[in-house]
Design a protein around this motif. Structure first.
Motif, mmCIF file in Angstrom:
data_model
loop_
_atom_site.group_PDB
_atom_site.id
_atom_site.type_symbol
_atom_site.label_atom_id
_atom_site.label_comp_id
_atom_site.label_asym_id
_atom_site.label_seq_id
_atom_site.Cartn_x
_atom_site.Cartn_y
_atom_site.Cartn_z
ATOM 1 N N VAL A 744 -5.446 23.442 26.423
ATOM 2 C CA VAL A 744 -4.514 22.463 25.847
ATOM 3 C C VAL A 744 -4.752 22.279 24.356
ATOM 4 O O VAL A 744 -3.809 22.154 23.568
ATOM 5 N N GLU A 745 -6.010 22.294 23.952
ATOM 6 C CA GLU A 745 -6.362 21.993 22.573
ATOM 7 C C GLU A 745 -5.706 22.986 21.609
ATOM 8 O O GLU A 745 -5.865 24.200 21.736
ATOM 9 N N GLY A 746 -4.924 22.437 20.686
ATOM 10 C CA GLY A 746 -4.253 23.258 19.684
ATOM 11 C C GLY A 746 -2.976 23.911 20.158
ATOM 12 O O GLY A 746 -2.331 24.642 19.408
ATOM 13 N N SER A 747 -2.564 23.685 21.408
ATOM 14 C CA SER A 747 -1.344 24.296 21.937
ATOM 15 C C SER A 747 -0.174 23.327 21.827
ATOM 16 O O SER A 747 -0.321 22.170 21.426
ATOM 17 N N THR A 748 0.993 23.815 22.233
ATOM 18 C CA THR A 748 2.200 22.972 22.215
ATOM 19 C C THR A 748 2.139 21.873 23.260
ATOM 20 O O THR A 748 2.977 20.970 23.254
ATOM 21 N N LEU A 749 1.140 21.936 24.165
ATOM 22 C CA LEU A 749 1.025 20.927 25.223
ATOM 23 C C LEU A 749 0.192 19.731 24.790
ATOM 24 O O LEU A 749 0.194 18.688 25.453
#
Length: 949
Positions: A744-749
């Protein structure tokens, strides 16, 4: 057979009187010596001689026949059949001019001596017009349909090697008129004329013989199935195909010799020339009209009274005055002959053009006209031809396109004004010259060879060609060449029509430059690069070699723009591109994608080491100072490289992979290059797929929150809970954060999942509030979520949805490393969160690289000691010292401190002695669903487990 035989002898005097009264040219000669014994005025006018120059002389002496072979053929025909009908005759005028006529010649007996009588209808004017029209269009259809002879084009059918039937492929109008057969095209003769195969076997044998031998034959035959006599000429066209030209001769065959007098023969000759005859007796005002005359008008002889009124009724009202004026003038003796053309209105209302002429042949002693004879001829086709020629001339003269007419010897014979406008050559300068005069020399022999092959095989050619104007300027033109052939297929003319497309070509080049090249550096843009990459991959696969895609980004280019301005930045980009052009080979490609991003396509790389040498030269060249406006601009670059076929991907993927490698070079310290690792890319793809799956999980409500209590060890009071995310996976069950949060970290989520946690945690706190328990909820906030532009707006709106909750019931836990990349922005966001009333905690303190200044500036309320130190503090002196130091720092900065990972009573005793009374961990409670928390809270209060600490 003598068709002029009559029951009473025909003498020369009566014959002369008769032919003088006829407007058609007639000549009578002895069979024995071919000398003329009588000719009429029309014959003398046609040939340009007077009476004395002709009588007693032969046609050969006067050289009246242009073609001696034609004369011999006619004499042979006369000896065989006694007549030669409706043949094309080219005569020679006394002046040497050649004219054309339709002629018929018959053998007859005059005063016991064999004579020849010839009838000639002058068609020179019509022939000339037809010849002119043939220069621009084929006249085959008109000739085929309007010829007097019936004609059929057929294909022979065979059965067991024998001719069994034939199919009518095409017939003309005369075929239908003469046979009475309609709608025969594409039908078998056995279907059109039932019984013909058995009744007229000889006709099939004739056709089969001509098709097999290729030798044309002419005969007269009775077709019993039609009860008609035909004069037939048959010739082979191609394999199994033949043509039949015929005349219906039933009347001639059935006529009695007693009726074959000179008047009948003259009438038949007039009909053969397709001319309607009229003979007007001015005293009785009644006229004799020939059958052809009635045919042209569409009336039957029994339907009208053949007088002047009938004649006038067939004339178009707009033409009546001019016709009557011509005839009246002749009747008054003011002209030798009355000639007029007019529109004849047929019985069925159709209109056709007529050429009429007439002459008074008998006058009274007082000069009063008594008898007038004349003819009418359908000239509709000629009028159409004249109109077509007029229209063609107007188009030729006024066309915007240049037009050039070249003869079969490839010499220019005519040009239009547009030709002069485009080329600069006047008509007199180009006529008689070869079109090669216009050649620019830019196209080689192969180009012209292919062009002429197309012209000769297809009859046309169309394409772009570069020519040269008279002033030497080279220009582009769109040229179309067509061939004009005569009836025999021989080339008469080549017609070329062209347009000057110089401006279009110039515009195309400009559009190509705009579409495919960077306007600043002149290097290929992304579109052209993609095309060249596709071509390069094709070549590499064919040669089994390699290529390199190098994605280059200038380091610190934004600072140059900010410091010196965009003008200097543009000059830097131009200088960089020029420097790269000197390093790269001619077969390589340098492209600018935009901004400070360049791509170099290195074609046909032998080894990776060879690529490394080129990249090192590029790095060194870019580091060379660039002198602009007295400033030495220093810059470096980072390059990512993907090697094909080591990275066996398509063009788009190769470029993307090189881009990814370039970012790795940036991360590695810049001013270097990195090669793309396909294995790492596979991991990245797997990561992206996992993120997409998590997006679906969020939409499907597969995530849930577990809550771990935080307590005060001195009195056992529950201070709040930390909300910890879990994934209720449909196949794998409950997954802990370690199984998915790193994706999740740094993603669009990051932002949408963080927002969901905030909303869900507050909703749970609201439910507990309604049940009488005011519990503070802590949530973890990632860096991307915290620094999102809409974070504060979403925080306020979420709190507004729960007015029953105080803002301090929510605590945000941020990692120590959150603000390192952008400390000022992080501090500003956290301050605004404080202003709203939300509590803040610094999570996992001690694991990062925070300075005391950083700790002092962050507006946090609580410091959380990372569980990795707390878990081993009882056995590891260093961890114990770190925990003790963090507690001291918190006290020094007046911050609360809470320990994570408290798993035993001994941990609680040690922390209490160090001054840390707040704790959470498995020793207190494991994370649990929100539905179980109140039950645990009740048990915790009743058991008083904290009292042992």
């Amino acid at each position: 057979m003598n068709l002029l035989s009559v029951t009473q002898p025909l003498n020369l005097i009566s014959l002369k009187a008769f032919i003088d009264a006829c407007p058609v040219a007639i000549g009578v000669s002895r069979m024995s010596d071919s000398a003329y014994v009588a000719v009429n005025e029309a014959f003398l006018v046609m040939h340009g001689y007077n009476h004395e120059e002709v009588i007693g002389h032969t046609s050969e002496e006067l050289q009246l026949w242009r073609n001696r072979e034609s004369r011999s053929a006619v004499l042979t025909q006369l000896q065989r059949t006694g007549s030669a009908r409706n043949f094309f005759h080219e005569y020679r005028h006394k002046s040497g001019r050649v004219g054309q006529a339709i002629a018929s010649v018959d053998l007859f007996d005059l005063e016991g001596i064999a004579h020849l009588i010839g009838f000639l209808a002058d068609i020179s004017e019509t022939s000339q017009l037809s010849s002119t029209l043939a220069e621009t269009e084929s006249t085959y259809q008109a000739l085929f349909q309007n010829m007097l002879n019936g004609m059929a084009y057929c294909r022979m059918l065979y059965e067991d090697g024998m001719a069994s039937d034939f199919i009518y492929l095409k017939v003309n109008k005369a075929f239908e008129e003469q046979t009475g057969l309609k709608n025969v095209r594409d039908r078998k003769v056995s279907e059109v004329i039932p019984g013909i195969r058995s009744k007229d076997k000889a006709i099939f044998e004739l056709y089969e013989r001509v098709v097999k031998t290729g030798v044309a034959e002419r005969t007269e035959v009775l077709i019993s199935a039609l009860n008609q006599w035909f004069s037939i000429s048959v010739f082979k066209v191609q394999t199994d195909h033949f043509a039949v030209v015929f005349d219906v001769i039933t009347e001639r065959k059935n006529a009695q010799l007693a009726l074959a007098n000179s008047e009948y023969r003259l009438q038949r000759a007039m009909e053969a020339t397709n001319v309607g005859l009229w003979d007007w007796d001015l005293r009785s005002e009644v006229a004799y009209l020939s059958p052809k005359y009635y045919e042209l008008t569409g009336y039957g002889a029994d339907e009208v009274v053949p007088n002047l009124d009938f004649f006038k009724s067939t004339i178009h009202p707009d033409d009546l005055a001019s016709v009557m004026q011509s005839m009246s003038s002749h009747l008054r003796g003011e002209s030798e002959v009355s000639i007029f053309d007019y529109r004849l209105v047929r019985k069925d209302g159709q209109v056709c053009w007529i050429l009429g002429n007439g002459r008074v042949i008998d006058r009274s002693a007082e000069g009063k006209p008594l008898r007038m004879i004349g003819t009418i001829t359908d000239i509709s086709d000629r009028k159409i031809s004249e109109l077509a020629l007029t229209e063609a001339s107007v188009v030729f003269t006024n066309s915007f396109e240049g037009i050039m007419v070249v003869d079969s010897q490839v010499k220019v014979v005519r040009v239009n004004p547009a030709f002069t406008r485009v080329t600069g050559y006047a008509e007199e300068e180009i006529i008689g010259n070869s079109p090669k005069l216009l050649s620019s020399g830019l196209q080689g022999p192969d180009f012209y060879k292919a062009m002429w092959e197309s012209i000769h095989t297809k009859g046309n050619w169309r394409g772009e060609i570069w020519n040269r104007r008279k002033n030497g300027e080279v220009y582009a033109e769109l040229l179309a060449i067509s061939v004009v052939r005569d009836a025999l297929g021989a080339v008469q003319y080549y017609i070329g029509a062209f347009s000057d497309i110089s401006q279009i070509k110039s515009h195309e080049l400009e559009l190509d430059r705009v579409a495919h090249y960077d306007p600043l550096t002149g290097t290929p843009n992304r579109r052209l690069l993609a095309d060249r990459m596709e071509q390069a991959i094709f070549r590499v696969n064919r040669r089994q070699s390699s290529l390199a895609v190098c994605y280059m980004d200038l380091d610190g280019f934004k600072d140059i723009n900010d410091r010196f301005g965009h003008g200097v930045g543009d000059q830097v980009l131009i200088a960089v591109s020029n420097s790269l052009k000197h390093i790269l080979r001619t077969e390589d490609t340098l492209a600018r994608l935009g901004g400070d991003e360049f791509v170099m396509l290195l074609d046909d790389i032998g080894t990776p080491e060879e690529c490394v040498l080129v990249l090192n030269r590029i790095l060194n060249a870019i580091k060379t100072p660039i002198a602009i406006d007295g400033n030495d601009i220093l810059i470096s670059c980072s390059i990512g490289v993907s090697l094909y076929p080591l990275d066996h991907a398509d063009a788009d993927a190769l470029l993307r992979h090189a881009d990814q490698a370039m970012y790795q070079a940036k991360a590695a310290g810049r001013n270097c290059f990195q090669l793309f690792d396909p294995e790492s890319d596979l991991k990245a793809q797997a990561h992206q797929q996992f993120v997409e799956r998590m997006h679906c999980a969020l939409s499907a409500h597969e995530f849930c929150l577990y809550y771990q209590p935080k307590v005060d060890l001195t009195n056992g009071k529950v201070l709040g809970v930390e909300a910890l995310i879990r994934w209720d996976h449909p196949q794998e069950g409950i997954l802990p954060p370690a199984a998915f949060l790193h994706h999740v970290e740094g993603s669009t989520l990051d932002h949408p999942l963080g927002h969901w946690v905030m909303c869900s945690a507050l909703e749970q706190a609201s439910q507990w509030k309604r049940l009488g328990h005011e519990i503070q909820v802590s949530i973890n906030v990632g860096a991307q979520h915290l620094l999102h532009p809409d974070f504060l707006k979403h925080l306020r709106s979420t709190l507004d949805l729960h007015p029953e909750l105080a803002a301090d019931c929510l605590e945000l836990e941020v990692l120590e490393s959150v603000g390192i990349s952008n400390m000022d922005q992080t501090i500003e966001v956290l301050k605004q969160c404080h202003q709203i009333g939300v509590k803040l905690a610094l999570d996992d303190f001690g694991t990062g690289y925070s300075s005391l200044t950083y700790l002092r500036k962050l507006p946090v309320d609580t410091i959380k000691i990372d569980q990795s130190f707390v878990r081993d503090m009882l056995v590891d002196a260093e961890d114990f010292g770190i925990v003790e130091g963090v507690i001291s720092l918190a006290r020094a900065f007046n911050r609360k401190v809470i320990a994570e990972g408290v798993e035993t009573i001994e941990h609680g005793h040690a922390l209490t002695r160090l001054g840390c009374h707040l704790a959470q961990g498995y020793g207190i409670a494991k994370p649990m669903p929100g539905s179980q928390f109140l039950t645990w809270l009740q048990d915790w209060s009743e058991q008083r487990a904290w009292a042992e600490i």
